[in-house]
Design a protein around this motif. Sequence first.
Motif, PDB file in Angstrom:
ATOM      1  N   GLY A 126       0.806  -1.217   0.000  1.00 55.69           N
ATOM      2  CA  GLY A 126       0.000   0.000   0.000  1.00 55.69           C
ATOM      3  C   GLY A 126       0.838   1.266   0.000  1.00 55.69           C
ATOM      4  N   LEU A 127       0.135   2.393  -0.242  1.00 56.98           N
ATOM      5  CA  LEU A 127       0.811   3.694  -0.350  1.00 56.98           C
ATOM      6  C   LEU A 127       1.501   4.082   0.958  1.00 56.98           C
ATOM      7  N   GLY A 128       0.862   3.796   2.079  1.00 63.15           N
ATOM      8  CA  GLY A 128       1.464   4.125   3.374  1.00 63.15           C
ATOM      9  C   GLY A 128       2.766   3.379   3.582  1.00 63.15           C
ATOM     10  N   LEU A 148       4.345  13.321  -4.428  1.00 65.32           N
ATOM     11  CA  LEU A 148       3.636  13.522  -5.693  1.00 65.32           C
ATOM     12  C   LEU A 148       3.303  12.150  -6.261  1.00 65.32           C
ATOM     13  N   LEU A 149       2.041  11.902  -6.546  1.00 64.27           N
ATOM     14  CA  LEU A 149       1.646  10.665  -7.212  1.00 64.27           C
ATOM     15  C   LEU A 149       1.590  10.964  -8.712  1.00 64.27           C
ATOM     16  N   PRO A 150       2.555  10.410  -9.476  1.00 56.06           N
ATOM     17  CA  PRO A 150       2.660  10.789 -10.888  1.00 56.06           C
ATOM     18  C   PRO A 150       1.408  10.474 -11.718  1.00 56.06           C
ATOM     19  N   ASP A 151       0.573   9.546 -11.243  1.00 55.36           N
ATOM     20  CA  ASP A 151      -0.680   9.244 -11.949  1.00 55.36           C
ATOM     21  C   ASP A 151      -1.630  10.436 -11.987  1.00 55.36           C
ATOM     22  N   ASP A 152      -1.564  11.261 -10.968  1.00 56.01           N
ATOM     23  CA  ASP A 152      -2.409  12.450 -10.926  1.00 56.01           C
ATOM     24  C   ASP A 152      -1.665  13.573 -11.635  1.00 56.01           C
ATOM     25  N   LEU A 153      -2.102  13.865 -12.844  1.00 57.02           N
ATOM     26  CA  LEU A 153      -1.444  14.892 -13.643  1.00 57.02           C
ATOM     27  C   LEU A 153      -2.324  16.139 -13.607  1.00 57.02           C
ATOM     28  N   ARG A 184     -13.248   5.926  -4.110  1.00 61.91           N
ATOM     29  CA  ARG A 184     -11.981   5.831  -4.857  1.00 61.91           C
ATOM     30  C   ARG A 184     -10.889   6.703  -4.236  1.00 61.91           C
ATOM     31  N   TYR A 185     -11.251   7.495  -3.216  1.00 63.10           N
ATOM     32  CA  TYR A 185     -10.327   8.527  -2.740  1.00 63.10           C
ATOM     33  C   TYR A 185     -10.219   8.567  -1.222  1.00 63.10           C
ATOM     34  N   GLY A 186      -9.210   9.319  -0.736  1.00 64.09           N
ATOM     35  CA  GLY A 186      -9.172   9.732   0.652  1.00 64.09           C
ATOM     36  C   GLY A 186     -10.108  10.925   0.789  1.00 64.09           C
ATOM     37  N   SER A 191     -12.151  15.383  -1.780  1.00 60.51           N
ATOM     38  CA  SER A 191     -11.212  14.262  -1.835  1.00 60.51           C
ATOM     39  C   SER A 191      -9.766  14.726  -1.969  1.00 60.51           C
ATOM     40  N   ILE A 192      -8.872  13.871  -1.521  1.00 61.71           N
ATOM     41  CA  ILE A 192      -7.434  14.133  -1.650  1.00 61.71           C
ATOM     42  C   ILE A 192      -6.992  13.761  -3.059  1.00 61.71           C
ATOM     43  N   ILE A 193      -6.224  14.646  -3.668  1.00 60.54           N
ATOM     44  CA  ILE A 193      -5.588  14.375  -4.957  1.00 60.54           C
ATOM     45  C   ILE A 193      -4.097  14.226  -4.677  1.00 60.54           C
ATOM     46  N   GLY A 194      -3.383  13.523  -5.557  1.00 63.77           N
ATOM     47  CA  GLY A 194      -2.024  13.079  -5.225  1.00 63.77           C
ATOM     48  C   GLY A 194      -0.917  14.095  -5.047  1.00 63.77           C
ATOM     49  N   VAL A 201      -1.721  -0.863   3.958  1.00 59.45           N
ATOM     50  CA  VAL A 201      -1.272   0.175   4.884  1.00 59.45           C
ATOM     51  C   VAL A 201      -1.522   1.511   4.183  1.00 59.45           C
ATOM     52  N   GLN A 202      -2.499   2.252   4.684  1.00 58.72           N
ATOM     53  CA  GLN A 202      -2.961   3.448   3.973  1.00 58.72           C
ATOM     54  C   GLN A 202      -2.280   4.714   4.513  1.00 58.72           C
ATOM     55  N   LEU A 203      -1.752   5.509   3.593  1.00 55.66           N
ATOM     56  CA  LEU A 203      -1.177   6.802   3.965  1.00 55.66           C
ATOM     57  C   LEU A 203      -2.219   7.659   4.685  1.00 55.66           C
ATOM     58  N   THR A 204      -3.450   7.603   4.163  1.00 56.09           N
ATOM     59  CA  THR A 204      -4.535   8.406   4.737  1.00 56.09           C
ATOM     60  C   THR A 204      -4.721   8.103   6.229  1.00 56.09           C
ATOM     61  N   ASP A 205      -4.643   6.843   6.597  1.00 53.80           N
ATOM     62  CA  ASP A 205      -4.826   6.468   8.011  1.00 53.80           C
ATOM     63  C   ASP A 205      -3.684   7.026   8.872  1.00 53.80           C
ATOM     64  N   ARG A 258      -6.838  21.603 -13.469  1.00 49.66           N
ATOM     65  CA  ARG A 258      -7.610  20.417 -13.841  1.00 49.66           C
ATOM     66  C   ARG A 258      -6.750  19.185 -13.653  1.00 49.66           C
ATOM     67  N   ARG A 259      -7.338  18.193 -13.013  1.00 53.70           N
ATOM     68  CA  ARG A 259      -6.584  16.990 -12.717  1.00 53.70           C
ATOM     69  C   ARG A 259      -7.024  15.855 -13.632  1.00 53.70           C
ATOM     70  N   PHE A 260      -6.059  15.129 -14.142  1.00 50.70           N
ATOM     71  CA  PHE A 260      -6.347  13.980 -14.988  1.00 50.70           C
ATOM     72  C   PHE A 260      -5.841  12.732 -14.285  1.00 50.70           C
TER      73      PHE A 260
END
Length: 289
Positions: free
Chosen positions: A111-113, A131-136, A171-173, A204-207, A230-234, A253-255
């Motif tokens: 997990g991200l955490g 930075l989560l590169p998937d979130d552009l 789908r999000y935090g 929601s949280i974006i990356g 293991v979640q970063l959000t937690d 704008r987020r993609f």
Amino acid sequence: MIKKLRKAVLPVAGLGTRFLPATKAIAKEMLPVVDKPLIQYAVEEARAAGIELFCMVTGRGKTALVEHFDVAYELEHTLRERNRTEALAALAASHTEPGSITTVRQQVPLGLGHAIWCARAFIGDDPFAILLPDDLILSNKPCLTQLAEAYGETGGNIVAVTEVPREQTNRYGILKVGRDDGRLVEVKGLVEKPAPEDAPSNLSIIGRYILMAEVIEYLALMQRGAGGEVQLTDGMAKLIGKQPFHGVRYEGRRFDCGDKLGFLEAQVAFALQRPDLADAMRGFLKNYV
Ligand code: G1P
């Protein structure tokens, strides 16, 4: 005193299963939007926000991500001999300061955490960005710069936030919202991927994150959350009440480039921003719609 933000962690260990077969032999973060890989958008955005040191949390088969930011001596030598100045210029932004990129491996996908915890030695006692590169994000001012400015005002932890449709909260935090001035939001609680009926809001949280090193102590507990991960959000949620914690409604704008449609939309949106491509692109798009 607010400590200067110099470090960023880039979690890039994901398998990219949603893009198979493209990601069978290459990292999904190497997939280009127009002509630049996702990872480079993230690194450039971080640099613009003053980041000097990077830690990529990688996994097997991801060495191209590190190669990408190295000096390609033979290639550049050949280009110089042939006077290919444009091509050389295109490479320039992929150069990094010697010693500015380190990598650690996340051996197991917990997990991200867990990925962020893997970077603990790099983080030390310092504030750091993620930075989560998937979130552009396409914006006038780079998204992490917007967060860094808020960090300069409030200190403490900052996440990028945006409203999502209710039915997508899973789908999000998701934030539990306190004071809210329309841009800066006080975070009262955080829940990872709640069902719409349980979600405390649709914010929601974006990356993009700026976090204090103390989050590592909570991630180290390795408590499993949503999806058994293991979640970063937690981990972040445990900081609320102990340290300032804010969300920033960023301009832009987020993609979601972790998703095929989001990735395709990003290609169109980013190409339309390019002076060398926009007109031709607009012209041929008409043939398809
Ligand atoms: C991750 C985070 C989530 C955040 C999202 C933003 O989820 O866990 O809190 O809202 O990124 O893209 P993932 O997309 O990895 O499932």
